[in-house]
Scaffold this active site. Structure first.
Site, PDB file in Angstrom:
ATOM      1  N   HIS A 230       0.850  -1.157  -0.027  1.00 21.10           N
ATOM      2  CA  HIS A 230      -0.068  -0.202   0.070  1.00 21.10           C
ATOM      3  C   HIS A 230       0.841   1.199   0.042  1.00 21.10           C
ATOM      4  O   HIS A 230       1.456   1.374   0.880  1.00 21.10           O
ATOM      5  CB  HIS A 230      -1.083   0.032   1.322  1.00 21.10           C
ATOM      6  CG  HIS A 230      -2.017  -0.995   1.246  1.00 21.10           C
ATOM      7  ND1 HIS A 230      -2.424  -1.543   2.346  1.00 21.10           N
ATOM      8  CD2 HIS A 230      -2.587  -1.524   0.316  1.00 21.10           C
ATOM      9  CE1 HIS A 230      -3.363  -2.373   1.864  1.00 21.10           C
ATOM     10  NE2 HIS A 230      -3.619  -2.488   0.604  1.00 21.10           N
ATOM     11  N   TYR A 433       3.651   0.226   4.917  1.00 25.67           N
ATOM     12  CA  TYR A 433       4.449  -0.958   5.325  1.00 25.67           C
ATOM     13  C   TYR A 433       3.611  -2.181   5.297  1.00 25.67           C
ATOM     14  O   TYR A 433       3.232  -3.031   6.412  1.00 25.67           O
ATOM     15  CB  TYR A 433       4.929  -0.905   6.738  1.00 25.67           C
ATOM     16  CG  TYR A 433       5.698   0.490   6.896  1.00 25.67           C
ATOM     17  CD1 TYR A 433       6.681   0.637   6.030  1.00 25.67           C
ATOM     18  CD2 TYR A 433       5.320   1.507   7.762  1.00 25.67           C
ATOM     19  CE1 TYR A 433       7.553   1.941   6.140  1.00 25.67           C
ATOM     20  CE2 TYR A 433       6.241   2.599   7.898  1.00 25.67           C
ATOM     21  CZ  TYR A 433       7.091   2.920   7.066  1.00 25.67           C
ATOM     22  OH  TYR A 433       7.966   4.062   6.996  1.00 25.67           O
ATOM     23  N   HIS A 434       2.828  -2.350   4.271  1.00 23.09           N
ATOM     24  CA  HIS A 434       1.919  -3.534   4.375  1.00 23.09           C
ATOM     25  C   HIS A 434       1.960  -4.469   3.227  1.00 23.09           C
ATOM     26  O   HIS A 434       1.325  -4.899   2.331  1.00 23.09           O
ATOM     27  CB  HIS A 434       0.402  -2.948   3.895  1.00 23.09           C
ATOM     28  CG  HIS A 434      -0.123  -2.010   5.119  1.00 23.09           C
ATOM     29  ND1 HIS A 434      -1.334  -1.039   4.926  1.00 23.09           N
ATOM     30  CD2 HIS A 434      -0.056  -1.877   6.430  1.00 23.09           C
ATOM     31  CE1 HIS A 434      -1.509  -0.682   5.906  1.00 23.09           C
ATOM     32  NE2 HIS A 434      -0.795  -1.279   6.996  1.00 23.09           N
ATOM     33  N   PRO A 435       3.526  -5.005   2.843  1.00 24.07           N
ATOM     34  CA  PRO A 435       3.740  -5.804   1.749  1.00 24.07           C
ATOM     35  C   PRO A 435       3.269  -7.234   2.083  1.00 24.07           C
ATOM     36  O   PRO A 435       3.008  -7.905   3.229  1.00 24.07           O
ATOM     37  CB  PRO A 435       5.246  -5.797   1.745  1.00 24.07           C
ATOM     38  CG  PRO A 435       5.628  -5.658   3.617  1.00 24.07           C
ATOM     39  CD  PRO A 435       4.329  -4.683   3.751  1.00 24.07           C
TER      40      PRO A 435
END
Length: 527
Positions: A230, A433-435
């Protein structure tokens, strides 16, 4: 970004990234999971079936305790993950909610189930303090005889036999190498970065890539592909004429410390000063009931160290950002920002190994904004953010207005034009920080994009599963902590279910004839 490099922090401690995240408890849209079920051909993954797994972890104390279908009965927690509402100390919240209502959006429960609209921040906190997965799942059970936790350790390779059956894991601790043998199976939960890294170090991954760095390929699978994340852009500062925002140099003093430690209240309980959020669908969304933008209210004012703090925490280039913010340097001004996040990105990245040294950081290429539709969607998010503030009666009461600043390198474009915003996004867009997605879940061995099947088993590899955000076939349109915990709950049931039926699923004769595990008997342990 500084040198065009994004920050990708990882939680390398007990509880993982739940120790670092913004603590938002958001489940995602039902269509996210119905799509997973369609991709995998397994109805286990549709939203209606997953609600029970979201509830299973939960000690819910939020704003919607009457919604028993999605949160359970009030006062009767299912699990130990404490969730509560956190916007009682957010003076701008009421202005934000009134403003979105003026634009035709409702105040809604964003988890029960998700719909277009806005609501309060529901977070994994307990009395204002972080409540991560270590406290919720491990802390109370560390003395169990069947649990051994090796701290300060790093897994370096999975041992596979000649039939690619997982036998155990090599790991290092304080400079020494050890081997942990598995009696049943190995479960990899290193996250979207380290799970594919460990698989590739073990010879499971794209053959061409592994061979190029001297690793013998044991299984040619698309490990590290399908990377999604994101991307966010921060629209600020909107300057206001009342003392309603948080200014760190003014508000983080002795009183704030007292309120936090004694009452579990005050500005120090605010998760990254994100006071509220909601979901909208841009004109580029595939379905209007499947939002592709998440909008946050960030109640942060201007103060002298703002540039340094944001450059350090978000990875901005300090020189360019200082020049951008120069008219506001060394001032304390009440204000806020709106953060627009692209939650259904079209761009797809990948993770590769730099070399075969397990201690060398991997090569991460998110390929942000490679698909122009992502740029256009974020531009629409920026325009919505400005309209929300400058064209509503609610925020006009505060004389809120975007302080017009020109980002270095974008001066040739007309301010607030699409070309200007594209330049702005490409310079200051940052990861939330949503990998996810680098060990993609699929139907079975016929799915050429899959690394694991719908039971999280690595294809062609008996006794090996992956259970973390890396298995998501498509990214969810929300913060990924709650979905990752749900995946863990599903994995626990899958593992119990398999071993409870071990007598039923194994065909000993077929195993002897073929010398390896068949599709019907995925595991090799014959009991």
């Amino acid at each position: 970004m500084d040198n065009k490099v994004s920050l990708w922090p990882r939680g390398k401690l007990l509880g993982g990234t739940s120790n670092l995240n913004y603590m938002f408890y958001v489940r995602g849209n039902p269509l996210d999971y119905d799509n997973w079920a369609n991709i995998t051909g397994d109805e286990r993954w549709n939203y209606d079936n997953l609600v029970a797994y979201f509830k299973k972890s939960l000690d819910y104390n939020g704003a919607y305790v009457k919604n028993e279908k999605h949160y359970g009965q009030a006062g009767q927690p299912y699990g130990y993950l404490h969730v509560e509402q956190r916007n009682e100390w957010a003076p701008l919240y009421k202005y934000f909610i009134e403003a979105v209502k003026e634009l035709g959006y409702n105040q809604v429960d964003l988890n029960g189930p998700q719909s277009i609209g806005f609501g309060p921040s529901e977070v994994t906190q307990k009395r204002g303090s972080r409540a991560g997965t270590f406290g919720g799942f491990l802390k109370n059970f560390m003395n169990r005889e069947n649990l051994h936790v090796s701290r300060y350790s790093q897994a370096t390779k999975i041992k596979l036999d000649k039939n690619n059956r997982a036998l155990g894991v090599w790991y290092t601790r304080h400079g020494k190498q050890y081997f942990a043998r598995s009696r049943k199976e190995v479960i990899v939960s290193g996250g979207t970065v380290d799970s594919p890294k460990l698989l590739m170090l073990s010879g499971i991954g794209p053959k061409k890539h592994l061979n190029s760095i001297g690793i013998k390929t044991k299984l040619d699978l698309p490990v590290g592909k399908n990377l999604k994340d994101h991307l966010s852009v921060f629209v600020s500062p909107f300057i206001i004429n009342e003392t309603l925002s948080i200014i760190l140099t003014r508000d983080f003093g002795a009183q704030a410390l007292y309120d936090y430690f004694v009452h579990g209240y005050g500005p120090l309980t605010s998760p990254a000063i994100l006071n509220s959020h909601g979901f909208i669908s841009s004109k580029y969304a595939s379905r209007k009931d499947w939002p592709d933008l998440q909008i946050y209210l960030v109640g942060l004012g201007v103060y002298s160290e703002l540039v340094q703090d944001q450059a350090r925490t978000l990875g901005f280039n300090a020189t360019s950002y200082t020049e951008y913010m120069r008219p506001l340097l060394n001032q304390e001004l009440d204000g806020f920002g709106i953060m627009a996040t692209l939650v259904l990105p079209k761009s797809v990245g990948e993770i590769k190994l730099h070399d075969k040294n397990p201690f060398t950081p991997p090569l991460i290429d998110p390929k942000y904004l490679e698909d122009i539709r992502d740029v256009k969607t974020l531009i629409e998010g920026i325009k919505f953010s400005i309209k929300l503030v400058e064209e509503t009666k609610s925020f006009k009461r505060l004389n809120a207005e975007l302080f017009d600043l020109k980002f270095p390198g974008c001066e040739d474009f007309e301010p607030r034009s699409d070309l200007y915003w594209e330049c702005f996004i490409r310079n200051v867009g940052f990861s939330l920080y949503h990998p996810v997605g680098t060990c993609r879940m699929g139907k079975d061995i016929r799915d050429k994009q899959a690394v694991v099947d719908s039971k999280l088993r690595v294809l062609w590899t008996p006794n090996l599963r992956v259970a973390d955000a890396s298995i998501m076939p498509k990214i969810v349109n929300c913060n990924t902590n709650a979905p990752s915990i749900m995946i863990g709950e599903v994995a626990a049931d899958l593992i119990r279910e398999y071993w409870s039926k071990q007598y039923l699923v194994c065909d000993y004769l077929e195993y002897v004839i073929h010398g390896r595990v068949s599709r019907q008997c995925f595991y090799s342990k014959i009991v």
